[in-house]
Design a protein around this motif. Structure first.
Motif, PDB file in Angstrom:
ATOM      1  N   LEU A  74      53.643  17.337  50.836  1.00 21.48           N
ATOM      2  CA  LEU A  74      52.869  16.958  52.020  1.00 21.48           C
ATOM      3  C   LEU A  74      52.745  18.125  52.995  1.00 21.48           C
ATOM      4  O   LEU A  74      51.719  18.281  53.662  1.00 21.48           O
ATOM      5  CB  LEU A  74      53.513  15.762  52.721  1.00 21.48           C
ATOM      6  CG  LEU A  74      53.135  14.367  52.203  1.00 21.48           C
ATOM      7  CD1 LEU A  74      53.810  13.298  53.037  1.00 21.48           C
ATOM      8  CD2 LEU A  74      51.627  14.165  52.214  1.00 21.48           C
ATOM      9  N   THR A  75      53.785  18.943  53.091  1.00 25.18           N
ATOM     10  CA  THR A  75      53.733  20.086  54.009  1.00 25.18           C
ATOM     11  C   THR A  75      52.659  21.081  53.570  1.00 25.18           C
ATOM     12  O   THR A  75      51.960  21.659  54.411  1.00 25.18           O
ATOM     13  CB  THR A  75      55.099  20.800  54.081  1.00 25.18           C
ATOM     14  OG1 THR A  75      55.583  21.044  52.754  1.00 25.18           O
ATOM     15  CG2 THR A  75      56.109  19.966  54.839  1.00 25.18           C
ATOM     16  N   THR A 113      48.067  13.135  55.691  1.00 29.23           N
ATOM     17  CA  THR A 113      48.419  14.164  56.682  1.00 29.23           C
ATOM     18  C   THR A 113      48.312  13.692  58.129  1.00 29.23           C
ATOM     19  O   THR A 113      48.857  14.330  59.021  1.00 29.23           O
ATOM     20  CB  THR A 113      47.504  15.399  56.536  1.00 29.23           C
ATOM     21  OG1 THR A 113      46.159  15.035  56.873  1.00 29.23           O
ATOM     22  CG2 THR A 113      47.547  15.952  55.121  1.00 29.23           C
ATOM     23  N   SER A 114      47.596  12.589  58.378  1.00 34.00           N
ATOM     24  CA  SER A 114      47.285  12.061  59.721  1.00 34.00           C
ATOM     25  C   SER A 114      46.363  12.990  60.508  1.00 34.00           C
ATOM     26  O   SER A 114      46.120  12.792  61.689  1.00 34.00           O
ATOM     27  CB  SER A 114      48.569  11.780  60.543  1.00 34.00           C
ATOM     28  OG  SER A 114      49.112  12.966  61.088  1.00 34.00           O
ATOM     29  N   VAL A 115      45.819  14.019  59.856  1.00 38.02           N
ATOM     30  CA  VAL A 115      45.000  15.029  60.522  1.00 38.02           C
ATOM     31  C   VAL A 115      43.609  15.086  59.892  1.00 38.02           C
ATOM     32  O   VAL A 115      43.469  14.881  58.689  1.00 38.02           O
ATOM     33  CB  VAL A 115      45.659  16.431  60.408  1.00 38.02           C
ATOM     34  CG1 VAL A 115      44.792  17.493  61.057  1.00 38.02           C
ATOM     35  CG2 VAL A 115      47.045  16.419  61.037  1.00 38.02           C
ATOM     36  N   THR A 131      52.038  16.056  64.265  1.00 40.66           N
ATOM     37  CA  THR A 131      52.741  15.992  62.978  1.00 40.66           C
ATOM     38  C   THR A 131      53.596  17.234  62.703  1.00 40.66           C
ATOM     39  O   THR A 131      54.780  17.102  62.381  1.00 40.66           O
ATOM     40  CB  THR A 131      51.748  15.764  61.818  1.00 40.66           C
ATOM     41  OG1 THR A 131      51.060  14.532  62.031  1.00 40.66           O
ATOM     42  CG2 THR A 131      52.470  15.697  60.483  1.00 40.66           C
ATOM     43  N   PRO A 132      53.042  18.459  62.818  1.00 43.59           N
ATOM     44  CA  PRO A 132      53.899  19.634  62.587  1.00 43.59           C
ATOM     45  C   PRO A 132      55.025  19.749  63.600  1.00 43.59           C
ATOM     46  O   PRO A 132      56.111  20.246  63.267  1.00 43.59           O
ATOM     47  CB  PRO A 132      52.928  20.821  62.695  1.00 43.59           C
ATOM     48  CG  PRO A 132      51.722  20.300  63.369  1.00 43.59           C
ATOM     49  CD  PRO A 132      51.635  18.855  63.031  1.00 43.59           C
ATOM     50  N   LEU A 190      49.346  19.504  54.440  1.00 46.59           N
ATOM     51  CA  LEU A 190      49.196  19.544  55.895  1.00 46.59           C
ATOM     52  C   LEU A 190      48.753  20.920  56.366  1.00 46.59           C
ATOM     53  O   LEU A 190      47.848  21.055  57.202  1.00 46.59           O
ATOM     54  CB  LEU A 190      50.522  19.155  56.575  1.00 46.59           C
ATOM     55  CG  LEU A 190      50.558  19.231  58.104  1.00 46.59           C
ATOM     56  CD1 LEU A 190      49.562  18.265  58.713  1.00 46.59           C
ATOM     57  CD2 LEU A 190      51.970  18.956  58.619  1.00 46.59           C
ATOM     58  N   VAL A 210      54.303  11.831  59.450  1.00 50.85           N
ATOM     59  CA  VAL A 210      52.916  11.358  59.308  1.00 50.85           C
ATOM     60  C   VAL A 210      52.807   9.904  59.751  1.00 50.85           C
ATOM     61  O   VAL A 210      51.897   9.527  60.500  1.00 50.85           O
ATOM     62  CB  VAL A 210      52.423  11.517  57.852  1.00 50.85           C
ATOM     63  CG1 VAL A 210      51.066  10.825  57.671  1.00 50.85           C
ATOM     64  CG2 VAL A 210      52.314  12.980  57.477  1.00 50.85           C
ATOM     65  N   LEU A 258      45.266  21.623  58.308  1.00 55.88           N
ATOM     66  CA  LEU A 258      45.310  22.217  59.658  1.00 55.88           C
ATOM     67  C   LEU A 258      44.457  23.474  59.720  1.00 55.88           C
ATOM     68  O   LEU A 258      43.675  23.667  60.665  1.00 55.88           O
ATOM     69  CB  LEU A 258      46.755  22.551  60.042  1.00 55.88           C
ATOM     70  CG  LEU A 258      47.678  21.384  60.400  1.00 55.88           C
ATOM     71  CD1 LEU A 258      49.099  21.880  60.605  1.00 55.88           C
ATOM     72  CD2 LEU A 258      47.190  20.654  61.640  1.00 55.88           C
ATOM     73  N   PRO A 312      58.476  14.977  56.415  1.00 58.01           N
ATOM     74  CA  PRO A 312      57.007  14.914  56.464  1.00 58.01           C
ATOM     75  C   PRO A 312      56.448  13.499  56.375  1.00 58.01           C
ATOM     76  O   PRO A 312      55.527  13.148  57.119  1.00 58.01           O
ATOM     77  CB  PRO A 312      56.594  15.760  55.258  1.00 58.01           C
ATOM     78  CG  PRO A 312      57.685  16.765  55.119  1.00 58.01           C
ATOM     79  CD  PRO A 312      58.935  16.019  55.472  1.00 58.01           C
TER      80      PRO A 312
END
Length: 247
Positions: free
Chosen positions: A101-102, A147-149, A28-29, A105, A42, A109, A38
């Motif tokens: 979102l950033t 975030t998908s994370v 993602t990043p 995220l 995602v 992370l 973003p």
């Protein structure tokens, strides 16, 4: 530009095959760094993660390492989170979402990397109960939705330390649960048109060769040292994202 995505898919796939970590946290990043918004990053990463988890889930199912009773409780807790997340994605203005979102995220992370770096087993003064799995599923479901994370790291850490489940079973549970969660979360982004299918396909093609290469040499390297290095990189990426957002 396609060559960059093939290379990115290969590198991320290689690291996942080598150590079992780093997929969503690196993808993602990286997509945001390459200029993707973003929201689109995602959504694209969720499709990428869904595809890559299929192979791992099939392998662990064949080995009998998936506790479906636990995984299904987790996904049951995630269902309302996915519904709430989907509603928020549609109601909140996309410009506001992309702006915040950033920040989220970066926080996830940093948190997931710190959790992964904790080696000492924690013994919290609470008795494990099946009901807690629904709460864990809700929290992780909402986090992944935006975030998908975090699915693999947070679930693995919690199950090992709270539920006392064996590491082998934890990997299988995380993969199967992550597959269901990422595929359902992806649908929300697909309905919004926030997925780049061409990029996702290119990433998946690159990752297939990367995973095969990483898996092949994984027995010849010290994976623990590599995991620590990757987690430090993820923590640094999270910190940089937070600093850029704050400053």
């Amino acid at each position: 530009m396609e060559a960059i995505y093939v290379f990115l898919g290969f590198i991320v796939g290689f690291l996942v095959g080598l150590t079992g970590i780093g997929g969503g946290a690196l993808m993602t990043p990286s997509l945001i760094f390459l200029g993707m918004t973003p929201l689109r990053a995602v959504g694209t990463d969720l499709l990428f993660v869904t595809a890559t988890k299929v192979f791992g889930t099939a392998f662990h199912h064949k080995m009998g390492r998936i506790r479906y009773d636990i995984a299904l409780r987790l996904i049951a807790g995630s269902l309302p989170a996915i519904a709430i997340g989907g509603l928020l994605l549609r109601v909140i203005d996309k410009n506001i979402l992309n702006a915040h979102l950033t920040l989220l995220l970066g926080l996830v992370l940093l948190l997931s990397a710190v959790i992964s770096l904790i080696k000492k087993e924690i013994r919290p003064p609470i008795r494990p109960k099946m009901f807690y799995l629904y709460i864990l599923g809700f929290v992780v479901g909402l986090t992944v939705q935006f975030t998908s994370v975090g699915a693999g790291v947070i679930v693995s850490f919690t199950l090992i330390n709270l539920a006392r489940i064996s590491p082998a079973e934890v990997v299988g549970i995380s993969l199967f649960y992550g597959l269901l969660l990422s595929s359902m979360s992806f649908l929300n982004y697909a309905l919004m048109g926030s997925v780049d299918y061409g990029v996702a396909l290119t990433l998946i093609l690159g990752s297939i060769f990367g995973v095969l290469a990483g898996t092949r040499i994984s027995t010849r390297v010290e994976s623990e040292k590599l995991k620590k290095t990757i987690n430090l990189i993820i923590a640094a990426i999270g910190a940089i994202i937070l600093l850029k957002h704050i400053l």
